[in-house]
Write an enzyme that holds these catalytic residues in place. Structure first.
Site, mmCIF file in Angstrom:
data_model
loop_
_atom_site.group_PDB
_atom_site.id
_atom_site.type_symbol
_atom_site.label_atom_id
_atom_site.label_comp_id
_atom_site.label_asym_id
_atom_site.label_seq_id
_atom_site.Cartn_x
_atom_site.Cartn_y
_atom_site.Cartn_z
ATOM 1 N N SER A 44 -2.155 -2.000 -12.667
ATOM 2 C CA SER A 44 -2.558 -3.387 -12.116
ATOM 3 C C SER A 44 -1.108 -4.275 -12.169
ATOM 4 C CB SER A 44 -4.268 -3.889 -13.195
ATOM 5 O OG SER A 44 -3.983 -3.395 -14.467
ATOM 6 N N GLU A 45 -1.067 -5.070 -13.636
ATOM 7 C CA GLU A 45 0.529 -5.460 -13.739
ATOM 8 C C GLU A 45 1.458 -5.158 -14.835
ATOM 9 O OE1 GLU A 45 -2.779 -8.919 -13.134
ATOM 10 O OE2 GLU A 45 -3.092 -8.391 -15.088
ATOM 11 N N THR A 46 2.437 -5.555 -13.903
ATOM 12 C CA THR A 46 3.600 -5.649 -14.728
ATOM 13 C C THR A 46 4.497 -6.874 -14.956
ATOM 14 O OG1 THR A 46 4.240 -3.154 -13.753
ATOM 15 C CG2 THR A 46 6.070 -4.126 -14.980
#
Length: 306
Positions: A44-46
Protein backbone atom coordinates in the site's frame (compact mmCIF):
# COMPACT_ATOMS: atom_id res chain seq x y z
CA UNK A 1 23.05 -1.09 -3.35
CA UNK A 2 20.34 0.31 -1.07
CA UNK A 3 19.23 -1.35 2.14
CA UNK A 4 15.58 -1.80 3.01
CA UNK A 5 13.41 -3.41 5.67
CA UNK A 6 9.79 -4.60 5.73
CA UNK A 7 7.71 -3.79 8.79
CA UNK A 8 4.17 -4.83 9.70
CA UNK A 9 2.64 -1.68 11.18
CA UNK A 10 -0.21 -1.10 13.63
CA UNK A 11 0.33 -4.58 15.00
CA UNK A 12 2.69 -6.36 17.36
CA UNK A 13 2.26 -9.64 15.47
CA UNK A 14 4.15 -10.57 12.32
CA UNK A 15 2.02 -11.06 9.19
CA UNK A 16 -0.78 -8.88 10.52
CA UNK A 17 -1.33 -5.13 10.31
CA UNK A 18 -0.23 -3.11 7.29
CA UNK A 19 3.06 -4.09 5.59
CA UNK A 20 5.47 -1.26 4.80
CA UNK A 21 8.73 -1.13 2.87
CA UNK A 22 11.29 1.27 4.39
CA UNK A 23 14.12 2.18 1.99
CA UNK A 24 17.11 3.73 3.77
CA UNK A 25 19.70 6.24 2.49
CA UNK A 26 17.58 6.99 -0.58
CA UNK A 27 19.06 10.41 -1.48
CA UNK A 28 20.61 9.07 -4.69
CA UNK A 29 17.29 7.80 -6.05
CA UNK A 30 15.34 9.86 -8.57
CA UNK A 31 11.58 10.48 -8.31
CA UNK A 32 11.03 7.98 -11.11
CA UNK A 33 13.14 5.34 -9.39
CA UNK A 34 11.25 5.81 -6.11
CA UNK A 35 7.94 5.37 -7.89
CA UNK A 36 9.22 2.30 -9.73
CA UNK A 37 10.53 0.76 -6.51
CA UNK A 38 7.16 1.35 -4.83
CA UNK A 39 5.48 -0.44 -7.75
CA UNK A 40 8.01 -3.26 -7.40
CA UNK A 41 7.22 -3.77 -3.71
CA UNK A 42 3.51 -3.43 -4.58
CA UNK A 43 2.52 -2.64 -0.98
CA UNK A 44 0.00 0.00 0.00
CA UNK A 45 2.93 2.34 0.70
CA UNK A 46 6.72 2.48 0.53
CA UNK A 47 8.65 5.12 2.47
CA UNK A 48 12.05 6.46 1.41
CA UNK A 49 14.40 7.84 4.07
CA UNK A 50 16.57 10.80 3.01
CA UNK A 51 18.83 13.28 4.78
CA UNK A 52 16.80 16.02 6.49
CA UNK A 53 16.78 19.55 5.11
CA UNK A 54 17.24 20.80 8.68
CA UNK A 55 20.30 19.03 10.15
CA UNK A 56 18.81 18.96 13.67
CA UNK A 57 15.94 16.79 12.42
CA UNK A 58 16.12 13.00 12.16
CA UNK A 59 15.23 12.39 8.51
CA UNK A 60 13.17 13.47 5.53
CA UNK A 61 10.53 11.00 4.33
CA UNK A 62 8.97 10.57 0.93
CA UNK A 63 5.93 8.30 0.80
CA UNK A 64 4.73 6.52 -2.36
CA UNK A 65 1.83 4.24 -3.17
CA UNK A 66 2.20 2.06 -6.24
CA UNK A 67 0.61 4.92 -8.21
CA UNK A 68 1.77 8.25 -6.75
CA UNK A 69 3.45 10.21 -3.97
CA UNK A 70 1.51 11.17 -0.82
CA UNK A 71 2.07 14.30 1.29
CA UNK A 72 1.45 12.35 4.51
CA UNK A 73 0.44 8.89 5.71
CA UNK A 74 0.18 7.32 9.13
CA UNK A 75 1.53 3.82 8.80
CA UNK A 76 4.71 4.95 6.94
CA UNK A 77 5.29 7.55 9.69
CA UNK A 78 4.93 5.00 12.49
CA UNK A 79 6.89 2.33 10.63
CA UNK A 80 9.72 4.67 9.60
CA UNK A 81 10.05 6.07 13.14
CA UNK A 82 10.40 2.57 14.61
CA UNK A 83 12.73 1.46 11.77
CA UNK A 84 15.03 4.44 12.30
CA UNK A 85 15.16 3.77 16.05
CA UNK A 86 15.90 0.06 15.42
CA UNK A 87 18.61 0.97 12.93
CA UNK A 88 20.24 3.48 15.24
CA UNK A 89 20.40 1.07 18.17
CA UNK A 90 21.33 -2.01 16.13
CA UNK A 91 19.27 -4.33 18.34
CA UNK A 92 21.09 -3.34 21.55
CA UNK A 93 18.59 -2.24 24.19
CA UNK A 94 18.82 -1.64 27.93
CA UNK A 95 16.78 -4.05 30.04
CA UNK A 96 14.12 -1.42 30.74
CA UNK A 97 13.88 -0.28 27.11
CA UNK A 98 14.45 3.17 25.70
CA UNK A 99 12.36 6.19 24.71
CA UNK A 100 13.39 8.67 22.04
CA UNK A 101 11.93 11.49 19.97
CA UNK A 102 12.25 11.70 16.18
CA UNK A 103 11.54 14.82 14.13
CA UNK A 104 10.59 13.79 10.62
CA UNK A 105 10.15 16.00 7.57
CA UNK A 106 7.28 15.06 5.25
CA UNK A 107 5.64 16.86 2.34
CA UNK A 108 2.89 18.03 4.69
CA UNK A 109 5.40 19.52 7.15
CA UNK A 110 7.36 18.54 10.26
CA UNK A 111 6.08 15.50 12.18
CA UNK A 112 7.19 14.90 15.76
CA UNK A 113 7.30 11.20 16.78
CA UNK A 114 7.90 9.57 20.14
CA UNK A 115 9.29 6.01 19.94
CA UNK A 116 9.39 3.32 22.60
CA UNK A 117 11.56 0.21 22.19
CA UNK A 118 11.55 -2.67 24.69
CA UNK A 119 13.46 -5.97 24.57
CA UNK A 120 11.40 -8.79 23.10
CA UNK A 121 8.50 -6.52 22.09
CA UNK A 122 7.38 -4.73 18.97
CA UNK A 123 8.38 -1.09 18.77
CA UNK A 124 5.75 1.58 19.40
CA UNK A 125 5.62 5.04 17.84
CA UNK A 126 3.19 7.90 18.29
CA UNK A 127 3.18 11.11 16.28
CA UNK A 128 1.53 14.52 16.55
CA UNK A 129 -0.73 15.34 13.63
CA UNK A 130 0.97 18.03 11.55
CA UNK A 131 -2.47 19.26 10.46
CA UNK A 132 -5.76 18.88 12.37
CA UNK A 133 -8.73 17.31 10.62
CA UNK A 134 -11.19 19.67 9.00
CA UNK A 135 -14.54 19.12 7.35
CA UNK A 136 -14.79 19.91 3.63
CA UNK A 137 -18.03 21.30 2.27
CA UNK A 138 -19.58 18.83 -0.13
CA UNK A 139 -22.95 17.14 -0.63
CA UNK A 140 -22.86 13.36 -0.96
CA UNK A 141 -25.99 11.34 -1.61
CA UNK A 142 -26.39 8.17 0.52
CA UNK A 143 -27.83 6.42 -2.56
CA UNK A 144 -24.53 6.99 -4.41
CA UNK A 145 -22.60 5.69 -1.40
CA UNK A 146 -24.80 2.62 -1.28
CA UNK A 147 -24.36 1.90 -4.99
CA UNK A 148 -20.57 2.24 -4.75
CA UNK A 149 -20.12 0.24 -1.53
CA UNK A 150 -22.88 -2.37 -1.86
CA UNK A 151 -24.82 -1.00 1.10
CA UNK A 152 -28.54 -0.38 1.53
CA UNK A 153 -29.36 3.25 2.36
CA UNK A 154 -30.85 2.22 5.72
CA UNK A 155 -27.48 0.70 6.71
CA UNK A 156 -25.70 4.04 6.32
CA UNK A 157 -25.49 6.31 9.36
CA UNK A 158 -25.75 5.64 13.08
CA UNK A 159 -26.92 7.87 15.94
CA UNK A 160 -26.22 11.37 14.59
CA UNK A 161 -23.22 10.30 12.46
CA UNK A 162 -23.81 11.08 8.79
CA UNK A 163 -21.77 10.77 5.59
CA UNK A 164 -19.25 13.61 5.44
CA UNK A 165 -15.87 14.57 3.93
CA UNK A 166 -12.86 15.16 6.21
CA UNK A 167 -9.15 15.66 5.66
CA UNK A 168 -6.03 15.97 7.80
CA UNK A 169 -3.89 16.13 4.66
CA UNK A 170 -5.52 13.23 2.80
CA UNK A 171 -9.31 13.37 2.13
CA UNK A 172 -11.74 10.62 3.13
CA UNK A 173 -15.46 10.25 2.72
CA UNK A 174 -16.53 9.10 6.18
CA UNK A 175 -19.25 6.47 5.82
CA UNK A 176 -20.79 5.57 9.20
CA UNK A 177 -22.70 2.27 9.18
CA UNK A 178 -25.02 0.67 11.69
CA UNK A 179 -22.92 -2.24 12.88
CA UNK A 180 -20.18 -4.80 12.20
CA UNK A 181 -22.42 -6.77 9.84
CA UNK A 182 -22.95 -3.73 7.61
CA UNK A 183 -19.22 -2.96 7.68
CA UNK A 184 -18.41 -6.56 6.70
CA UNK A 185 -20.84 -6.33 3.80
CA UNK A 186 -19.15 -3.29 2.21
CA UNK A 187 -17.41 -3.94 -1.13
CA UNK A 188 -16.18 -1.00 -3.18
CA UNK A 189 -17.07 -0.79 -6.87
CA UNK A 190 -14.24 1.29 -8.34
CA UNK A 191 -16.26 2.57 -11.30
CA UNK A 192 -19.20 3.68 -9.15
CA UNK A 193 -16.92 5.26 -6.55
CA UNK A 194 -14.91 7.30 -9.04
CA UNK A 195 -18.12 8.40 -10.76
CA UNK A 196 -19.21 10.60 -7.84
CA UNK A 197 -16.43 10.69 -5.25
CA UNK A 198 -15.51 14.29 -4.34
CA UNK A 199 -12.12 15.94 -4.51
CA UNK A 200 -10.35 17.27 -1.44
CA UNK A 201 -6.90 18.79 -0.99
CA UNK A 202 -6.29 18.28 -4.69
CA UNK A 203 -7.03 14.56 -4.85
CA UNK A 204 -9.91 12.11 -5.11
CA UNK A 205 -11.27 11.18 -1.69
CA UNK A 206 -11.03 7.60 -0.46
CA UNK A 207 -13.86 5.66 1.19
CA UNK A 208 -13.70 5.05 4.94
CA UNK A 209 -16.44 2.86 6.42
CA UNK A 210 -16.75 2.85 10.22
CA UNK A 211 -19.02 1.81 13.07
CA UNK A 212 -18.82 1.74 16.85
CA UNK A 213 -17.23 -1.17 18.70
CA UNK A 214 -15.25 -3.96 17.17
CA UNK A 215 -14.23 -7.59 17.17
CA UNK A 216 -11.41 -6.71 19.58
CA UNK A 217 -12.82 -5.77 22.97
CA UNK A 218 -10.42 -2.80 23.16
CA UNK A 219 -11.75 -1.21 19.96
CA UNK A 220 -13.76 2.00 20.13
CA UNK A 221 -14.45 1.90 16.37
CA UNK A 222 -14.24 -0.69 13.61
CA UNK A 223 -13.16 0.57 10.17
CA UNK A 224 -12.42 -0.35 6.57
CA UNK A 225 -10.69 1.80 3.93
CA UNK A 226 -11.04 1.49 0.15
CA UNK A 227 -8.85 3.35 -2.35
CA UNK A 228 -9.54 1.81 -5.78
CA UNK A 229 -8.10 4.80 -7.65
CA UNK A 230 -4.74 4.16 -5.98
CA UNK A 231 -4.63 0.50 -6.95
CA UNK A 232 -5.64 -0.42 -3.41
CA UNK A 233 -8.92 -2.35 -3.24
CA UNK A 234 -8.67 -2.30 0.57
CA UNK A 235 -6.09 -1.15 3.12
CA UNK A 236 -5.54 -3.05 6.39
CA UNK A 237 -4.60 0.02 8.48
CA UNK A 238 -4.78 3.70 7.55
CA UNK A 239 -3.33 6.25 9.95
CA UNK A 240 -4.23 9.23 7.73
CA UNK A 241 -7.87 8.05 7.77
CA UNK A 242 -7.82 7.76 11.57
CA UNK A 243 -6.42 11.31 11.59
CA UNK A 244 -9.33 12.51 9.45
CA UNK A 245 -11.80 10.53 11.57
CA UNK A 246 -10.73 12.49 14.66
CA UNK A 247 -12.57 15.52 13.27
CA UNK A 248 -15.73 13.55 12.55
CA UNK A 249 -15.72 11.99 16.03
CA UNK A 250 -15.40 15.40 17.67
CA UNK A 251 -18.04 16.90 15.39
CA UNK A 252 -20.69 14.20 15.75
CA UNK A 253 -20.01 13.04 19.32
CA UNK A 254 -19.45 16.50 20.77
CA UNK A 255 -16.38 15.51 22.74
CA UNK A 256 -16.07 17.49 25.99
CA UNK A 257 -12.94 19.27 27.16
CA UNK A 258 -10.15 16.90 28.17
CA UNK A 259 -8.18 13.98 26.78
CA UNK A 260 -9.86 11.15 24.87
CA UNK A 261 -8.01 7.88 24.15
CA UNK A 262 -9.59 5.72 21.44
CA UNK A 263 -8.60 2.55 19.57
CA UNK A 264 -9.61 1.89 15.95
CA UNK A 265 -9.47 -1.63 14.57
CA UNK A 266 -9.06 -2.19 10.84
CA UNK A 267 -8.05 -5.02 8.52
CA UNK A 268 -10.20 -7.64 10.25
CA UNK A 269 -12.08 -8.61 7.07
CA UNK A 270 -8.73 -8.95 5.26
CA UNK A 271 -7.25 -11.32 7.83
CA UNK A 272 -4.70 -8.64 8.83
CA UNK A 273 -6.10 -7.18 12.07
CA UNK A 274 -4.67 -3.82 13.07
CA UNK A 275 -5.05 -1.51 16.06
CA UNK A 276 -4.56 2.24 15.66
CA UNK A 277 -4.30 4.37 18.80
CA UNK A 278 -6.02 7.74 18.46
CA UNK A 279 -5.68 10.43 21.15
CA UNK A 280 -7.82 13.56 20.85
CA UNK A 281 -7.23 16.49 23.22
CA UNK A 282 -9.98 19.09 23.47
CA UNK A 283 -9.65 22.60 24.88
CA UNK A 284 -13.10 24.02 25.45
CA UNK A 285 -15.21 23.13 22.42
CA UNK A 286 -12.28 22.77 20.01
CA UNK A 287 -9.76 20.03 19.23
CA UNK A 288 -6.35 21.27 20.34
CA UNK A 289 -4.11 18.27 19.70
CA UNK A 290 -4.32 14.83 18.04
CA UNK A 291 -1.86 11.93 18.15
CA UNK A 292 -1.78 8.69 16.18
CA UNK A 293 0.17 5.68 17.43
CA UNK A 294 0.74 1.99 17.01
CA UNK A 295 3.17 -0.89 17.09
CA UNK A 296 5.49 -2.00 14.29
CA UNK A 297 7.41 -5.25 13.92
CA UNK A 298 10.25 -5.94 11.46
CA UNK A 299 9.67 -9.07 9.39
CA UNK A 300 12.30 -8.84 6.63
CA UNK A 301 15.34 -6.91 5.44
CA UNK A 302 17.51 -6.89 2.35
CA UNK A 303 19.24 -4.86 -0.36
CA UNK A 304 18.06 -3.31 -3.60
CA UNK A 305 20.62 -3.74 -6.39
CA UNK A 306 20.12 -0.13 -7.47
Amino acid sequence: MTEYAIYDVFTGTALAGNPLAVVFDADHLSDGQMQAIAREFNLSETVFVLKPENPVHTARLRIFTSQRELPFAGHPTVGAAVALADRRLGGTLPANGIDMVKMLEEKIGQVRCAVRLQPGKAGFAEFDLPKLSRQLDVEIEPADIGAALGLDPHEIGFENHRVSLWSAGVPFVMVPVHDLAAAAKADCNAYEWERFAPMGDGQLAFAYVYCRGGVNHAASFHARMFAPGDGMPEDPATGSAAAALSGAIHHFDGLPEGKHALVIEQGVEMGRPSLIHLHIDCAGTEVSHVRIGGEAVRIAEGKLMI
